[in-house]
Design a protein around this motif. Structure first.
Motif, PDB file in Angstrom:
ATOM      1  N   ALA A  24       0.829  -1.207   0.000  1.00  9.41           N
ATOM      2  CA  ALA A  24       0.000   0.000   0.000  1.00  9.41           C
ATOM      3  C   ALA A  24       0.866   1.261   0.000  1.00  9.41           C
ATOM      4  CB  ALA A  24      -0.939  -0.001   1.200  1.00  9.41           C
ATOM      5  N   ALA A  25       1.926   1.263   0.792  1.00 12.53           N
ATOM      6  CA  ALA A  25       2.813   2.429   0.845  1.00 12.53           C
ATOM      7  C   ALA A  25       3.490   2.659  -0.503  1.00 12.53           C
ATOM      8  CB  ALA A  25       3.853   2.244   1.941  1.00 12.53           C
ATOM      9  N   ALA A  26       3.918   1.587  -1.140  1.00 10.41           N
ATOM     10  CA  ALA A  26       4.572   1.720  -2.447  1.00 10.41           C
ATOM     11  C   ALA A  26       3.590   2.231  -3.500  1.00 10.41           C
ATOM     12  CB  ALA A  26       5.162   0.381  -2.883  1.00 10.41           C
ATOM     13  N   ALA A  27       2.377   1.725  -3.470  1.00 11.53           N
ATOM     14  CA  ALA A  27       1.367   2.166  -4.437  1.00 11.53           C
ATOM     15  C   ALA A  27       1.018   3.637  -4.226  1.00 11.53           C
ATOM     16  CB  ALA A  27       0.116   1.307  -4.319  1.00 11.53           C
ATOM     17  N   THR A  28       0.853   4.028  -2.979  1.00 12.29           N
ATOM     18  CA  THR A  28       0.537   5.425  -2.671  1.00 12.29           C
ATOM     19  C   THR A  28       1.677   6.337  -3.102  1.00 12.29           C
ATOM     20  OG1 THR A  28      -0.822   4.759  -0.789  1.00 12.29           O
ATOM     21  CG2 THR A  28      -0.105   7.036  -0.834  1.00 12.29           C
ATOM     22  N   ASP A  29       2.910   5.901  -2.869  1.00  9.77           N
ATOM     23  CA  ASP A  29       4.068   6.696  -3.266  1.00  9.77           C
ATOM     24  C   ASP A  29       4.119   6.871  -4.783  1.00  9.77           C
ATOM     25  OD1 ASP A  29       6.569   8.070  -2.655  1.00  9.77           O
ATOM     26  OD2 ASP A  29       7.543   6.354  -3.611  1.00  9.77           O
ATOM     27  N   GLU A  30       3.835   5.792  -5.507  1.00  9.82           N
ATOM     28  CA  GLU A  30       3.835   5.864  -6.972  1.00  9.82           C
ATOM     29  C   GLU A  30       2.744   6.811  -7.474  1.00  9.82           C
ATOM     30  OE1 GLU A  30       3.069   2.861 -10.691  1.00  9.82           O
ATOM     31  OE2 GLU A  30       4.097   2.072  -8.930  1.00  9.82           O
ATOM     32  N   ILE A  31       1.564   6.711  -6.907  1.00 10.23           N
ATOM     33  CA  ILE A  31       0.459   7.587  -7.302  1.00 10.23           C
ATOM     34  C   ILE A  31       0.803   9.038  -6.960  1.00 10.23           C
ATOM     35  CG2 ILE A  31      -1.953   8.196  -6.841  1.00 10.23           C
ATOM     36  CD1 ILE A  31      -2.395   5.140  -6.342  1.00 10.23           C
ATOM     37  N   GLN A  32       1.398   9.236  -5.787  1.00 12.85           N
ATOM     38  CA  GLN A  32       1.747  10.590  -5.346  1.00 12.85           C
ATOM     39  C   GLN A  32       2.734  11.235  -6.319  1.00 12.85           C
ATOM     40  OE1 GLN A  32       3.405  10.748  -1.449  1.00 12.85           O
ATOM     41  NE2 GLN A  32       3.453  12.965  -1.377  1.00 12.85           N
ATOM     42  N   ASN A  37      -2.135  17.692  -8.743  1.00 13.64           N
ATOM     43  CA  ASN A  37      -2.872  18.583  -7.862  1.00 13.64           C
ATOM     44  C   ASN A  37      -2.211  18.628  -6.483  1.00 13.64           C
ATOM     45  OD1 ASN A  37      -4.907  19.167  -5.712  1.00 13.64           O
ATOM     46  ND2 ASN A  37      -6.223  19.534  -7.484  1.00 13.64           N
ATOM     47  N   PRO A  38      -1.830  19.827  -5.996  1.00 22.28           N
ATOM     48  CA  PRO A  38      -1.145  19.934  -4.706  1.00 22.28           C
ATOM     49  C   PRO A  38      -1.969  19.395  -3.528  1.00 22.28           C
ATOM     50  CG  PRO A  38      -1.059  22.027  -5.885  1.00 22.28           C
ATOM     51  CD  PRO A  38      -1.957  21.129  -6.656  1.00 22.28           C
ATOM     52  N   THR A  39      -3.274  19.592  -3.565  1.00 24.12           N
ATOM     53  CA  THR A  39      -4.127  19.102  -2.482  1.00 24.12           C
ATOM     54  C   THR A  39      -4.137  17.579  -2.466  1.00 24.12           C
ATOM     55  OG1 THR A  39      -5.514  21.066  -2.698  1.00 24.12           O
ATOM     56  CG2 THR A  39      -6.440  19.207  -1.474  1.00 24.12           C
ATOM     57  N   LEU A  40      -4.209  16.981  -3.642  1.00 24.42           N
ATOM     58  CA  LEU A  40      -4.172  15.528  -3.744  1.00 24.42           C
ATOM     59  C   LEU A  40      -2.823  14.989  -3.279  1.00 24.42           C
ATOM     60  CD1 LEU A  40      -5.323  12.801  -4.595  1.00 24.42           C
ATOM     61  CD2 LEU A  40      -4.592  13.313  -6.934  1.00 24.42           C
ATOM     62  N   LYS A  41      -1.747  15.647  -3.690  1.00 27.64           N
ATOM     63  CA  LYS A  41      -0.411  15.218  -3.269  1.00 27.64           C
ATOM     64  C   LYS A  41      -0.275  15.265  -1.749  1.00 27.64           C
ATOM     65  CE  LYS A  41       3.270  16.151  -5.803  1.00 27.64           C
ATOM     66  NZ  LYS A  41       3.879  15.383  -6.846  1.00 27.64           N
ATOM     67  N   GLN A  42      -0.799  16.311  -1.140  1.00 25.22           N
ATOM     68  CA  GLN A  42      -0.726  16.452   0.310  1.00 25.22           C
ATOM     69  C   GLN A  42      -1.542  15.362   1.001  1.00 25.22           C
ATOM     70  OE1 GLN A  42      -2.200  20.169   1.820  1.00 25.22           O
ATOM     71  NE2 GLN A  42      -1.495  19.758   3.891  1.00 25.22           N
ATOM     72  N   ALA A  43      -2.725  15.068   0.484  1.00 23.79           N
ATOM     73  CA  ALA A  43      -3.571  14.028   1.071  1.00 23.79           C
ATOM     74  C   ALA A  43      -2.907  12.655   0.947  1.00 23.79           C
ATOM     75  CB  ALA A  43      -4.941  14.015   0.396  1.00 23.79           C
ATOM     76  N   LEU A  44      -2.294  12.398  -0.183  1.00 26.25           N
ATOM     77  CA  LEU A  44      -1.596  11.122  -0.367  1.00 26.25           C
ATOM     78  C   LEU A  44      -0.405  11.006   0.573  1.00 26.25           C
ATOM     79  CD1 LEU A  44      -1.725  10.909  -4.250  1.00 26.25           C
ATOM     80  CD2 LEU A  44      -2.873   9.363  -2.653  1.00 26.25           C
ATOM     81  N   GLN A  45       0.312  12.104   0.762  1.00 23.09           N
ATOM     82  CA  GLN A  45       1.457  12.101   1.681  1.00 23.09           C
ATOM     83  C   GLN A  45       0.992  11.812   3.106  1.00 23.09           C
ATOM     84  OE1 GLN A  45       4.715  12.209   1.163  1.00 23.09           O
ATOM     85  NE2 GLN A  45       5.115  12.083   3.349  1.00 23.09           N
ATOM     86  N   GLN A  46      -0.088  12.446   3.501  1.00 29.16           N
ATOM     87  CA  GLN A  46      -0.618  12.222   4.846  1.00 29.16           C
ATOM     88  C   GLN A  46      -1.066  10.767   5.010  1.00 29.16           C
ATOM     89  OE1 GLN A  46      -3.872  14.782   5.882  1.00 29.16           O
ATOM     90  NE2 GLN A  46      -3.955  14.039   7.982  1.00 29.16           N
ATOM     91  N   GLY A  47      -1.720  10.222   3.995  1.00 31.02           N
ATOM     92  CA  GLY A  47      -2.139   8.826   4.045  1.00 31.02           C
ATOM     93  C   GLY A  47      -0.952   7.879   4.116  1.00 31.02           C
ATOM     94  N   ASN A  48       0.105   8.209   3.392  1.00 31.91           N
ATOM     95  CA  ASN A  48       1.306   7.382   3.415  1.00 31.91           C
ATOM     96  C   ASN A  48       1.958   7.405   4.794  1.00 31.91           C
ATOM     97  OD1 ASN A  48       3.127   5.639   2.272  1.00 31.91           O
ATOM     98  ND2 ASN A  48       4.204   7.177   1.083  1.00 31.91           N
ATOM     99  N   GLU A  49       2.009   8.569   5.415  1.00 29.67           N
ATOM    100  CA  GLU A  49       2.578   8.680   6.760  1.00 29.67           C
ATOM    101  C   GLU A  49       1.741   7.899   7.771  1.00 29.67           C
ATOM    102  OE1 GLU A  49       5.513   9.994   7.576  1.00 29.67           O
ATOM    103  OE2 GLU A  49       5.799  10.403   5.446  1.00 29.67           O
TER     104      GLU A  49
END
Length: 57
Positions: A24-32, A37-49
């Motif tokens: 899941a972390a690898a997939a989220t990182d790839e999508i990020q 979109n900066p808001t999407l990138k931030q949400a993905l980063q938070q989800g990854n953390e």
């Protein structure tokens, strides 16, 4: 179920959970990396953390 079987079942479950967290972390990182979109990138980063924190537990 004897104790050894139960211990193995718990061990296997925890191993599967850890493997799933890594996938899941690898997939989220790839999508990020692909997200624009900066808001999407931030949400993905938070989800990854959050995922990383749960994987530590």
């Amino acid at each position: 179920m004897n104790t050894d079987d139960l211990k193995q079942l718990v061990k296997d479950g925890l191993s599967a959970q850890l493997a799933g967290s890594k996938v899941a972390a690898a997939a989220t990182d790839e999508i990020q990396q692909d997200a624009k979109n900066p808001t999407l990138k931030q949400a993905l980063q938070q989800g990854n953390e959050t995922s990383k924190e749960w994987a530590k537990r």
